[in-house]
Design an enzyme around this catalytic site. Structure first.
Site, short mmCIF file in Angstrom:
data_model
loop_
_atom_site.label_atom_id
_atom_site.label_comp_id
_atom_site.label_asym_id
_atom_site.label_seq_id
_atom_site.Cartn_x
_atom_site.Cartn_y
_atom_site.Cartn_z
N GLU A 142 0.88 -1.17 0.00
CA GLU A 142 0.00 0.00 0.00
C GLU A 142 0.91 1.22 0.00
OE1 GLU A 142 -2.65 2.45 3.15
OE2 GLU A 142 -2.94 0.27 3.19
N CYS A 201 -4.02 7.07 5.75
CA CYS A 201 -3.80 6.76 4.33
C CYS A 201 -5.05 7.04 3.50
CB CYS A 201 -3.38 5.30 4.17
SG CYS A 201 -4.49 4.13 4.97
#
Length: 509
Positions: free
Chosen positions: A245, A282
């Site tokens: 990620e 995020c």
């Protein structure tokens, strides 16, 4: 040469607190990986794995006060946020224990011979097996949920894979404490210490991804760091899956009707989402398309008031603080960019939240404003004012892959007037999670969750949150014509383990 010391640092002052470890050498990484590899057979029993995961959650809860104190000292995230994150982490461990016990993740399929088929079907029995040692690269912004005891570790252990964690340098002391807790839980079920390894140091992270016994890796962090590890994983003599990620802008589109209907609610909701955790999530909304005109002006006014009332906060480390200050200054200096609330230094060690505005037309074509289409980690967002639908669509067409994409609709649009469904379809190619009239911060741990998206959000199509995260650490194998006496019990006709399976085309539960 002496091994490099690993220090715990107080982000509130930037001062070193204590030396907690030393960076692992290549030989030490090799030893940790080999110990993990040797633990594979001990993890083979699903009953033991499930019990271990539950005990790990229990042990973490029992050590909560000390862990929260250590985490706050190294991250400045605060006891309230960290207590919630630890609770989420324990819930996640118990969720995977349930998945292990249920057994559906094994995807058992049995087909008996069928000579009438074209071509004829032999006896075929298929299920999934663990890949082997998994390397986990801990995240800075989630010292529990995406670090040593986090989702990558929990899902890999649930799959039957030993784990070696590369600790994040922002919370090395906490990493050591948590590893001890997990190993204590492992010992209670007869599992070797090597089932959960831990290494420190930048070079150790590279040695880890290159080790021939590492079978897969999970990463949460920056595009630059993740891409370097992804490339290293692909460049090995035997490439391995790298589930990274890396970064996400998490665009939000506010329709004109939605802005006219609830400008204040959308503006204050956006402020809360973009400043949550000092903007260090995020899934922080980093680009918001807002219509020009009175309705959009009302939204920006509400956003201005809410962000102005947000207190300055401490970022995870001073390197991130410097990057934030540089990033917002570069963006604010671009032509046509304004700062209704200027983001920047809030003090010697803190940062103040803010946002920038820009005409959407400047983002619709490639040029000097491309920087505004890149993630800026911290409490800042970019509000792009669009004059018509075509302009908004032109901006969306330029966006890279994202973890999330959000649309704020009016009541009529959300009720199915056709417009809402059209926008939903337009956002779907951009992200792994598409939200309607919500905010992306907050990722539920649930069976249907998907936390991933097209590159650069992630390097694969899998999720790092939710039950299906376990699939990353498994591979299918099929046995053809093998006598049942030679096969594992999962593939026996009698189904002695009571597993969900597909048997001669029928789904059995």
């Amino acid at each position: 040469m002496a091994a490099a010391p690993v220090w715990s640092v107080d982000p509130r002052t930037g001062k070193q607190r204590e030396q907690v470890a030393v960076a692992a050498t290549g030989q030490e990484v090799d030893a940790v990986v080999r110990a993990a590899h040797a633990a594979r057979d001990a993890l083979a029993d699903r009953t033991v794995r499930a019990a271990f995961l539950r005990t790990a959650a229990d042990e973490l809860e029992a050590a909560r006060d000390g862990l929260i104190e250590a985490a706050d000292a190294e991250t400045a995230l605060g006891p309230v946020r960290l207590t919630g994150e630890l609770a989420r982490t324990c819930y996640q461990l118990r969720s995977f224990a349930g998945i292990v016990e249920e057994g559906a993740f094994l995807d058992v399929v049995i087909d008996h011979p069928d000579g009438t088929a074209t071509p004829p079907v032999p006896d075929l029995r298929r299920y999934k097996v663990p890949l082997g040692v998994v390397a986990v690269y801990a995240a800075s912004n989630f010292p529990f949920a995406f670090s040593v005891p986090g989702g990558d570790t929990a899902s890999a252990l649930a799959a039957g894979c030993p784990v070696v964690v590369k600790a994040h340098p922002d919370h090395p002391a906490l990493s050591e404490l948590v590893a001890k807790v997990l190993r204590r839980a492992a010992a209670r079920h007869g599992l070797p210490e090597g089932a959960l390894g831990l290494v420190h140091g930048f070079d150790a992270g590279l040695e880890l991804i290159r080790h021939p016994l590492v079978a897969a890796a999970g990463f949460t962090g920056s595009v630059r760091g993740g891409r370097a590890l992804f490339d290293a994983a692909a460049a090995r003599p035997v490439p391995v899956p790298f589930h990274g990620e890396l970064g996400s802008l998490n665009p939000v589109l506010v329709t004109e009707a939605a802005a006219a209907e609830r400008a204040e609610a959308v503006g204050t909701g956006l402020a809360g989402s973009m400043t949550l955790g000092v903007g260090q999530f995020c899934v922080k909304p980093g680009l918001v398309l807002v219509p020009s005109g009175a309705a959009g002006d009302g939204l920006v006014k509400a956003l201005t008031e809410a962000v102005s009332d947000t207190e300055a906060g401490v970022l995870l480390d001073h390197r991130m603080r410097d990057a934030f200050l540089t990033g917002v200054a570069e963006r604010a200096a671009l032509p046509g960019v304004e700062s209704p609330v200027t983001p920047g230094a809030g003090g010697e060690h803190t940062v103040g939240a803010g946002f920038l505005t820009v005409p959407a037309a400047r983002l619709a074509a490639e040029g000097e404003h491309d920087l505004l289409l890149e993630e800026c980690f911290g409490p800042v967002t970019v509000v792009a004012r669009y004059t018509d639908e075509a302009e908004a669509r032109a901006v969306l067409a330029r966006l890279p892959g994202n973890l999330t994409a959000t649309v704020q609709l009016s009541e009529e649009e959300a009720a199915g007037d056709g417009r809402g469904a059209e926008l939903l379809a337009e956002l779907t190619p951009l992200a792994g999670r598409v939200l309607v009239n919500g905010w992306p911060t907050g990722v539920a741990v649930a069976p249907a969750q998907h936390h991933g998206g097209p590159y650069p959000a992630t390097t694969s199509t899998s999720t790092s949150v939710g039950g299906t995260a376990i699939e990353r650490w498994l591979r299918p194998v099929v046995y053809q014509g093998a006598p049942e006496a030679l096969l594992p019990p999962e593939l026996h006709d009698a189904n002695p383990l009571g597993l969900p399976r597909r048997y001669d085309g029928r789904l059995e539960r």
